[in-house]
Design a protein around this motif. Structure first.
Motif: not given
Lengths: 413, 413
Positions: B92-101
Motif C-alpha cells: 500500500t506504499g506511502e499511503e499505507g504507512l500514513a494509515h498505520a501512523h
C-alpha cells in the motif's frame, strides 16, 4: 482440462531419417496400455542428453549417464533407446540398477549391439521394483513394430498422467537441404525440471560432433524445459535427449561458429520450448497457462528466483484457478523470494496490458474490473519490472485446481 | 476440518497482570465480525518482537519496528497494541504507512500516551487500502471494553480464514511465586514463517530487561513459529510479540544465566510451540498433522532444508491427503532439496514406527499394508535419517486437500 492444447495430427510429425520407433503393451502397471517404447538409431548417430539434478536419481538415469560416458570415451555409438512408463525404477537401490542393466542387455540382443549402446528411461511410480520380466517379455514385440512414421504412437507410449500425447515437428531449409526436427515429450505432474524435463526426445537428420551437440542440448534445455514448473517437484527421472542422425545431405557440423549451427540451434530450441509448453498446457488439473516474465533484474538468477517464487506459490496458483485478481499474493511471493537488498518501492507489476502495481503500491488508476477481465483468460502474462538492471527471465506455469489434488490423491489407485 | 484441535475453554486462559484486552466490530472487510483488537499495557512492561523477512513487509510491520527501535534508543515504553483483520495494509506504499501512523495516533489519544508507544498490526487482504476511518471510528468502543479476562475474545478478534480461535495459557512456579503465561495466535494459510508467524502475542507477568527478552523471543520463535509451514508462502505481516509486564512478585530477570530465565524461556518456548502447532492443526483444508523430523545431518540448516522440501511438496501433501503411502514422493523431495554431496544410499526413512526405506531403497521387509495403516492416522511422523552427522530438525506441517484449493480460490469472495 488441457489449456489451448493444439491439435496434433500424426501425419504432421515428419519421420527423421535414421530413426525408427516401435511400441508394445507390456502390462507394467496397468493392463492394455502402450507402456513400452523403443527407438532404434542407424549407425553414425550422435546422442546428447541432460538429466535430472535430483540426488535420488533413478536407476535408468544412472545407467544412461554411464553409457553416454562410455561413448564419449571412445566406445561405440548409441543404437537404441528404451522407455517404459508405469514404474520409475527410482528409490530401488542396487536391484534397480541390475534391472536397468538387464533391460539394456535384452534389447541389445535383439538389436545385435552391445548393452552399452542402449540407453534406458523409465517414468512412473517411485520406490517399487521394476517388473523387469514383463518388460523384457514385451521387447521383441516393440522391436518388431519399428517404423519411421510412428512418432505419434511413440508420444502416446510414454504418457502417464498426461491427458494428451505431446509431439511436434519442424522443417528448416539450410542451403538447398531440408532438415527435419521431430520431438516428443511427456509430463504433467512432478514437474520442475532442473536440467531437463520428465522425458523428452528430439531427433534431427542433421549431423553434429559430440561437443557441439552437447552445447546445443544444454542451450535448448536451459531455454525450454528448465523454464517450466507445475508443482515445483523436480522428478527423479527427468531426461532430455537430442539425437542427430546425420543422414541429411548437409556437412557434419563441427563448430558453434557454423551458420548452420545457429539456425538449427534456434530451431531445436524453439521446438523444445513448444514441447515444454505442451507439458504445462497439459499440467495436472491446469485451467490456465501462465507466462511469468521478470525483467530489469541485476542477474538472470534473481529474475528466475522471483519467477519461481511466484510460480510455486499455492496462493498465487489458486487465485489464478479462481480467476481472482488477488494480486497482493504475487507481491507477497516476490517479497519472500530472498533477493538481497530488493527495493520493493521500485517494483512495477503488469497483468497482460493492465498496470497493477506502480513502485511497490497499487497503481492509482488500477481498476479491479480490469484485473478481473485478464484473470478470466485461459492464457495470462504476469510481468514484474524490478528496475535493478537488464537481466530478464521467462518461465511458464499452470494454476492449482481441485483436479490437481484429485489426480495426485488418486494416482496410484 | 481442524486436526485434533484441542477444546479451548475461555476460563482456562489466565489473565496476565498488567494487560487488558478489548475488541470491536469495525466492519473492516465484512460486517458484524470481531475484527479489531486492542491490548493495553501498564507502565513498565517490556516488549520484544520478531517480524517477517518478506521484503514486501506490510506498513504496520515497518511502523512497529520503528516504534520498538524508538523504545530501545531510550524512548518511553510500549503501552498499547492494535490489531485489525480483513486488510493487511501491505503493498500500500506511502499511503499505507500514513494509515498505520494514523491508527497509532488515534489509539494514543485514547490511551493518553504518544503514538510511538503504540504498535500496530494488520492481517487480511494485500494490496487494498486500509479503511482507516472505519477502523479509527471503532477504536473508542474497543478501548472501552478492555478487561483482563478477555484472551479468548482477543483470539477470536484476530481470526481470518482460521476456523478456530487459538490460545493457550501456562503457569510456572518459581520459588514461591506463580508466574502466568498466556498467548494467542492466528493463521491458517500463507504460512511459512521466517522469523515469526502471521500474528502471535504472548504475555507474562514476569519481568525481563530488553536484551534478555529479545534473546528469549528469538529463542522461542526459532523453535516454534519458525518450524511450521502450511503452503510455503511467507506472509507480508508475520509478527510474534512477547510482552513481559513485570507485575509478578519476582525479581527483574537481567541475565540469561538466571535459573528463572531458563525455566521461563523453556515454558514460553513450549507455549509458543503449542500456539504454532494450533495454526498447523487449523491449516486451511488440513486433514492431517504431520511432524517431519530429519536427523543425522551435518548441519541444522541442511536438516531444515530437507524437512521443508518434503513439507512443501504438493505431491507429498496430496499423498497424505489421500492416505496413500506413495512414499517415493518423499524420497524425490529429499533428492531435490539441493544438499551438496548427499549420499542417498545411506538414507533411512520411517513412517511412525514403520521402517520404509533402508539405505536409499525400499526396505526388504516393508509391507504396503503397514505404510497404509500409518497413513490413515490423523497425526503422522516422518523420520529421515541421513547418517552424515548429529544435527536434527523438526518441522510441523499439514496436507494439501480439495478444501485448501476451495478456501484459497474463494477467500476474497
Amino acid at each position: 482440462m488441457a489449456v489451448n492444447f493444439p491439435l496434433i495430427c500424426p501425419e504432421q510429425l515428419y519421420p527423421v531419417a535414421g530413426v525408427t520407433l516401435g511400441w508394445a503393451k507390456a502390462n507394467i502397471r496397468k493392463p492394455n496400455r502402450k507402456d513400452l517404447l523403443v527407438l532404434a538409431l542407424d549407425e553414425g548417430a550422435t546422442v546428447s542428453a541432460v538429466f535430472t539434478t535430483n540426488r535420488f536419481c533413478a536407476a535408468p538415469v544412472i545407467v544412461s549417464r554411464e553409457h553416454l560416458a562410455h561413448v564419449r570415451s571412445g566406445g561405440m555409438g548409441v543404437r537404441a533407446l528404451v522407455v517404459n512408463t508405469g514404474n520409475a525404477n527410482a528409490g530401488t537401490g542396487e536391484e534397480g540398477l541390475a534391472h536397468a542393466h538387464e533391460v539394456c542387455s535384452r534389447l541389445a540382443q535383439l538389436a545385435g549391439v552391445t548393452a552399452q549402446q542402449v540407453l534406458p528411461f523409465s517414468t512412473g511410480v517411485i520406490l517399487e521394483p521394476l517388473p523387469v520380466e514383463r518388460l523384457s517379455a514385451a521387447l521383441p514385440a516393440a522391436w518388431a513394430t519399428r517404423a519411421p512414421a510412428q512418432w505419434f504412437d511413440a508420444a502416446e507410449a510414454i504418457m502417464t498422467t498426461d491427458t494428451r500425447a505431446k509431439a511436434a515437428s519442424r522443417r528448416v531449409v539450410i542451403g538447398t537441404e531440408q532438415i527435419t526436427l521431430t520431438g516428443i515429450s511427456k509430463g504433467a505432474g512432478m514437474i520442475r525440471p532442473n536440467m531437463a524435463t520428465m522425458l523428452s526426445f528430439i531427433a534431427t537428420d542433421a549431423g553434429f560432433t559430440q561437443p557441439v551437440l552437447d552445447s546445443l542440448t544444454k542451450h535448448a534445455a536451459d531455454r525450454s524445459f528448465n523454464c517450466i514448473t507445475v508443482d515445483g517437484d523436480t522428478s527423479t527421472n527427468d531426461s532430455f535427449v537430442i539425437i542427430a542422425t546425420g543422414q541429411a545431405d548437409l556437412p557434419l557440423i563441427t563448430s558453434m561458429e557454423d551458420p548452420a549451427y545457429i539456425v538449427l540451434r534456434d530451431a531445436i530450441t524453439e521446438l523444445a520450448q513448444t514441447l515444454a509448453q505442451l507439458i504445462v498446457r497439459d499440467a495436472e488439473g491446469a485451467t490456465k497457462f501462465i507466462t511469468l516474465q521478470v525483467e530489469g533484474g541485476a542477474t538472470l538468477a534473481e529474475c528466475r528466483q522471483i519467477a519461481y517464487a511466484i510460480g510455486h506459490s499455492p496462493l498465487v496458483k489458486t487465485a489464478f484457478f479462481a480467476s481472482d485478481p488477488n494480486l497482493g499474493r504475487i507481491l507477497c511471493a516476490i517479497g519472500y523470494a530472498e533477493i538481497a537488498n530488493l527495493e520493493v518501492n521500485q517494483i512495477d507489476l503488469y497483468l497482460d496490458d493492465v498496470w497493477v502495481v506502480k513502485e511497490g503500491g497499487r497503481h492509482p488508476s488500477y481498476l479491479e474490473e480490469e484485473g478481473q477481465r485478464v484473470m478470466q483468460k485461459p492464457e495470462i502474462t504476469v510481468r514484474v519490472v524490478l528496475k535493478r538492471g537488464h537481466a530478464k527471465a521467462v518461465i511458464w506455469t499452470s494454476d492449482l485446481s481441485h483436479e490437481y489434488v484429485s489426480i495426485n490423491a488418486d494416482y496410484r489407485s
